[in-house]
Design an enzyme around this catalytic site. Structure first.
Site, PDB file in Angstrom:
ATOM      1  N   SER A 120      -4.275  16.689 -19.479  1.00 43.05           N
ATOM      2  CA  SER A 120      -4.969  17.723 -20.260  1.00 43.05           C
ATOM      3  C   SER A 120      -5.132  17.207 -21.689  1.00 43.05           C
ATOM      4  O   SER A 120      -4.528  16.199 -22.072  1.00 43.05           O
ATOM      5  CB  SER A 120      -4.139  19.008 -20.274  1.00 43.05           C
ATOM      6  OG  SER A 120      -2.941  18.803 -21.001  1.00 43.05           O
TER       7      SER A 120
ATOM      8  N   ASP B 181      -8.493  16.475 -17.280  1.00 48.80           N
ATOM      9  CA  ASP B 181      -8.614  17.939 -17.209  1.00 48.80           C
ATOM     10  C   ASP B 181      -9.437  18.448 -18.410  1.00 48.80           C
ATOM     11  O   ASP B 181      -9.300  17.936 -19.524  1.00 48.80           O
ATOM     12  CB  ASP B 181      -7.170  18.494 -17.279  1.00 48.80           C
ATOM     13  CG  ASP B 181      -7.038  19.888 -16.714  1.00 48.80           C
ATOM     14  OD1 ASP B 181      -7.991  20.378 -16.098  1.00 48.80           O
ATOM     15  OD2 ASP B 181      -5.941  20.473 -16.892  1.00 48.80           O
ATOM     16  N   HIS B 182     -10.265  19.445 -18.191  1.00 44.76           N
ATOM     17  CA  HIS B 182     -11.000  20.145 -19.261  1.00 44.76           C
ATOM     18  C   HIS B 182     -11.625  19.270 -20.342  1.00 44.76           C
ATOM     19  O   HIS B 182     -11.266  19.376 -21.526  1.00 44.76           O
ATOM     20  CB  HIS B 182     -10.097  21.181 -19.951  1.00 44.76           C
ATOM     21  CG  HIS B 182      -9.760  22.328 -19.073  1.00 44.76           C
ATOM     22  ND1 HIS B 182     -10.632  23.362 -18.799  1.00 44.76           N
ATOM     23  CD2 HIS B 182      -8.640  22.589 -18.346  1.00 44.76           C
ATOM     24  CE1 HIS B 182     -10.055  24.214 -17.971  1.00 44.76           C
ATOM     25  NE2 HIS B 182      -8.852  23.767 -17.659  1.00 44.76           N
TER      26      HIS B 182
ATOM     27  N   GLU C  58     -17.050  23.714 -14.305  1.00 43.97           N
ATOM     28  CA  GLU C  58     -16.453  25.062 -14.311  1.00 43.97           C
ATOM     29  C   GLU C  58     -17.527  26.104 -14.565  1.00 43.97           C
ATOM     30  O   GLU C  58     -18.375  25.934 -15.429  1.00 43.97           O
ATOM     31  CB  GLU C  58     -15.372  25.154 -15.389  1.00 43.97           C
ATOM     32  CG  GLU C  58     -14.769  26.556 -15.518  1.00 43.97           C
ATOM     33  CD  GLU C  58     -13.530  26.608 -16.413  1.00 43.97           C
ATOM     34  OE1 GLU C  58     -12.641  25.748 -16.257  1.00 43.97           O
ATOM     35  OE2 GLU C  58     -13.466  27.512 -17.269  1.00 43.97           O
TER      36      GLU C  58
ATOM     37  N   HIS D  91      -3.867  30.271 -17.473  1.00 46.44           N
ATOM     38  CA  HIS D  91      -2.846  29.245 -17.669  1.00 46.44           C
ATOM     39  C   HIS D  91      -1.535  29.842 -18.196  1.00 46.44           C
ATOM     40  O   HIS D  91      -1.559  30.872 -18.855  1.00 46.44           O
ATOM     41  CB  HIS D  91      -3.413  28.234 -18.671  1.00 46.44           C
ATOM     42  CG  HIS D  91      -2.453  27.189 -19.090  1.00 46.44           C
ATOM     43  ND1 HIS D  91      -2.122  26.965 -20.393  1.00 46.44           N
ATOM     44  CD2 HIS D  91      -1.741  26.311 -18.360  1.00 46.44           C
ATOM     45  CE1 HIS D  91      -1.241  25.978 -20.453  1.00 46.44           C
ATOM     46  NE2 HIS D  91      -0.998  25.566 -19.233  1.00 46.44           N
ATOM     47  N   GLY D  92      -0.434  29.192 -17.890  1.00 43.81           N
ATOM     48  CA  GLY D  92       0.843  29.583 -18.478  1.00 43.81           C
ATOM     49  C   GLY D  92       1.688  30.470 -17.578  1.00 43.81           C
ATOM     50  O   GLY D  92       1.333  30.727 -16.430  1.00 43.81           O
TER      51      GLY D  92
ATOM     52  N   ASN E 124      -4.604  23.600  -9.477  1.00 44.29           N
ATOM     53  CA  ASN E 124      -3.990  23.088 -10.707  1.00 44.29           C
ATOM     54  C   ASN E 124      -2.639  23.729 -10.997  1.00 44.29           C
ATOM     55  O   ASN E 124      -2.523  24.961 -11.066  1.00 44.29           O
ATOM     56  CB  ASN E 124      -4.901  23.372 -11.902  1.00 44.29           C
ATOM     57  CG  ASN E 124      -6.093  22.446 -11.968  1.00 44.29           C
ATOM     58  OD1 ASN E 124      -6.350  21.687 -11.041  1.00 44.29           O
ATOM     59  ND2 ASN E 124      -6.818  22.505 -13.069  1.00 44.29           N
ATOM     60  N   ILE E 125      -1.650  22.876 -11.186  1.00 41.45           N
ATOM     61  CA  ILE E 125      -0.279  23.361 -11.411  1.00 41.45           C
ATOM     62  C   ILE E 125       0.387  22.596 -12.553  1.00 41.45           C
ATOM     63  O   ILE E 125       0.455  21.370 -12.534  1.00 41.45           O
ATOM     64  CB  ILE E 125       0.561  23.205 -10.118  1.00 41.45           C
ATOM     65  CG1 ILE E 125      -0.039  24.101  -9.028  1.00 41.45           C
ATOM     66  CG2 ILE E 125       2.033  23.554 -10.373  1.00 41.45           C
ATOM     67  CD1 ILE E 125       0.589  23.920  -7.664  1.00 41.45           C
TER      68      ILE E 125
HETATM   69  O1  LIG Z   1      -0.759  23.319 -21.272  1.00 44.93           O
HETATM   70  P1  LIG Z   1      -1.765  22.294 -20.969  1.00 44.93           P
HETATM   71  O2  LIG Z   1      -1.272  20.903 -21.003  1.00 44.93           O
HETATM   72  O3  LIG Z   1      -2.949  22.484 -21.844  1.00 44.93           O
HETATM   73  O4  LIG Z   1      -2.180  22.542 -19.460  1.00 44.93           O
HETATM   74  C1  LIG Z   1      -3.379  23.105 -19.051  1.00 44.93           C
HETATM   75  C2  LIG Z   1      -3.554  23.058 -17.567  1.00 44.93           C
HETATM   76  O5  LIG Z   1      -2.625  23.797 -16.803  1.00 44.93           O
HETATM   77  C3  LIG Z   1      -3.328  24.454 -15.735  1.00 44.93           C
HETATM   78  O6  LIG Z   1      -3.835  25.675 -16.159  1.00 44.93           O
HETATM   79  C4  LIG Z   1      -2.378  24.741 -14.612  1.00 44.93           C
HETATM   80  O7  LIG Z   1      -1.956  26.069 -14.831  1.00 44.93           O
HETATM   81  P2  LIG Z   1      -0.543  26.698 -14.712  1.00 44.93           P
HETATM   82  O8  LIG Z   1      -0.162  27.084 -16.106  1.00 44.93           O
HETATM   83  O9  LIG Z   1      -0.733  27.883 -13.816  1.00 44.93           O
HETATM   84  O10 LIG Z   1       0.363  25.710 -14.101  1.00 44.93           O
HETATM   85  C5  LIG Z   1      -4.582  23.769 -15.638  1.00 44.93           C
HETATM   86  O11 LIG Z   1      -5.576  24.520 -14.988  1.00 44.93           O
HETATM   87  C6  LIG Z   1      -4.832  23.667 -17.111  1.00 44.93           C
HETATM   88  O12 LIG Z   1      -5.962  23.007 -17.358  1.00 44.93           O
HETATM   89 ZN   LIG Z   2      -7.477  24.685 -16.366  1.00 41.44          ZN
HETATM   90 ZN   LIG Z   3     -12.496  26.515 -19.078  1.00 44.49          ZN
END
Ligand SMILES: O=P(O)(O)OC[C@H]1O[C@](O)(COP(=O)(O)O)[C@@H](O)[C@@H]1O
Ligand SMILES: [Zn+2]
Ligand SMILES: [Zn+2]
Length: 354
Positions: free
Chosen positions: A50, A83-84, A142, A198-199, A275-276
């Site tokens: 990420s 990611d993103h 997305e 997320h979170g 995504n986890i």
């Molecule tokens: O906190 P970071 O590193 O930005 O993580 C973001 C990533 O975690 C995820 O949301 C996974 O979600 P969870 O918080 O449910 O585990 C991804 O979809 C998202 O892009």
């Molecule tokens: Zn995400």
């Molecule tokens: Zn988004």
């Protein structure tokens, strides 16, 4: 073995009716935990970086950690996914440094805050598909804005997220629009908004259909049957991990994640990437808190990182098993990236839209 295309793994998952967890990685212990679990279960791996991870560890460290995983476990196919990505330039830079899959998140503008227009999203996603497919790299896009159907607030995931209050309309991916989007962009995978965020604080109660719209997945899948659907923010937030954290001095409020059974229902209807991130964090925090509490005289980081790594491995194993990954890795015959580029060019990987 080298890194592989994500499209190849997701196609295999679709053909064989399973889903693949995509774990966010930030450090050595997380990469090791994921690979140990994959090795034990013969499961294919998607690791993703990420923007937050890139800021924390630096892209070079993340890349080399994942490369080390490939070297140490040559029999396990591994995808290195970004990611993103907030712009085509970010995706391009990731590809240049060796990522085999990128996400172009055009649901928000490049500022990472303003909800983007549909046309903007189509345009940037198409652009990324064009240069990525030319060299065999996979693209996830997305559509819809991720956020809570309880609070109607956008999610701050991966350092970006929509500000303000949103309509249910905006927070759920539109079915007809998804079909049009895939037709026009030809993205390989599509992240959809169905009420996840997320979170650790996703839902104030165990989610039911009104706040976690699994039915929407079925409708979308019916229109774009070979586009791999992606569930973001899909940690399950196990109550037993929250309990350990609380027992050893942590402060976690009551909260619920995405139940594994709901993800399994999604997998029956086209979800291929899940995504986890949070579940691994909770597992490691619970283990570290417990260890520190029970061993107050220890000070070598290896002493507390060992149980943290073992706890992360447990969660990863459980998800591989629940999503049907066990035993799949050795069945996958790797297609080189160049060959994937040829297949895109020949139109063999075009999306079907109904
Ligand atoms: O906190 P970071 O590193 O930005 O993580 C973001 C990533 O975690 C995820 O949301 C996974 O979600 P969870 O918080 O449910 O585990 C991804 O979809 C998202 O892009
Ligand atoms: Zn995400
Ligand atoms: Zn988004």
């Amino acid at each position: 073995m080298s890194l592989v295309s994500m499209r190849q793994l997701l196609d295999h998952a679709a053909e064989n009716g399973y889903g693949i967890p995509a774990f966010n990685v930030n450090n050595l212990e997380q990469v090791q935990a994921i690979m140990a679990a994959a090795d034990a279960l013969n499961a294919p791996v998607i690791m993703q970086a990420s923007a937050g991870a890139r800021k924390y560890a630096g892209e070079a460290f993340l890349r080399h950690l994942i490369d080390a995983a490939v070297e140490a476990y040559p029999h396990i196919p591994v995808v290195m996914h970004q990611d993103h990505g907030q712009s085509p330039a970010v995706c391009m830079a990731a590809i240049r440094s060796g990522f085999t899959s990128v996400m172009m998140d055009g649901s928000l503008e490049a500022d990472g805050k303003s909800v983007a227009s549909y046309d903007y999203n189509v345009e940037v996603s198409r652009e990324v598909v064009k240069f990525s497919h030319a060299i065999g790299v996979t693209v996830e896009a997305e559509l819809g804005v991720l956020g809570s159907l309880e609070t109607m607030k956008g999610d701050k995931e991966d350092g970006h997220g929509a500000d303000g209050t949103m309509t249910r309309e905006q927070l759920l991916t539109d079915v007809a629009q998804a079909a049009d989007f895939v037709q026009r962009t030809q993205c390989d995978a599509l992240a959809i908004a169905i009420g996840t965020s997320h979170g650790a604080y996703k839902f104030t109660r165990k989610p039911t259909g009104d706040i976690l719209a699994i039915d929407r997945i079925k409708e979308i899948h019916a229109r774009i049957p070979n586009t791999h659907l992606v569930m973001h923010g899909s940690s399950s937030v196990p109550q037993e991990l929250l309990a350990i954290i609380r027992e050893f001095g942590g402060d976690m409020k009551e909260t619920y994640g995405v139940p594994v059974e709901e993800i399994q229902e999604g997998i029956r209807h086209g979800v291929r990437k899940i995504n986890i991130d949070t579940d691994i964090r909770l597992a490691m925090t619970a283990a570290v808190r417990q260890y520190m509490f029970q061993n107050p005289s220890k000070f070598d980081p290896r002493d507390f990182l060992k149980p943290a790594r073992a706890a992360a491995e447990q969660v990863v194993r459980a998800r591989f098993q629940a999503f049907g990954c066990e035993g799949q890795a050795s069945k996958i015959k790797i297609i080189p990236m160049e060959k994937m580029a040829e297949r895109y060019k020949a139109g063999e990987l075009s999306q079907i839209v109904k």
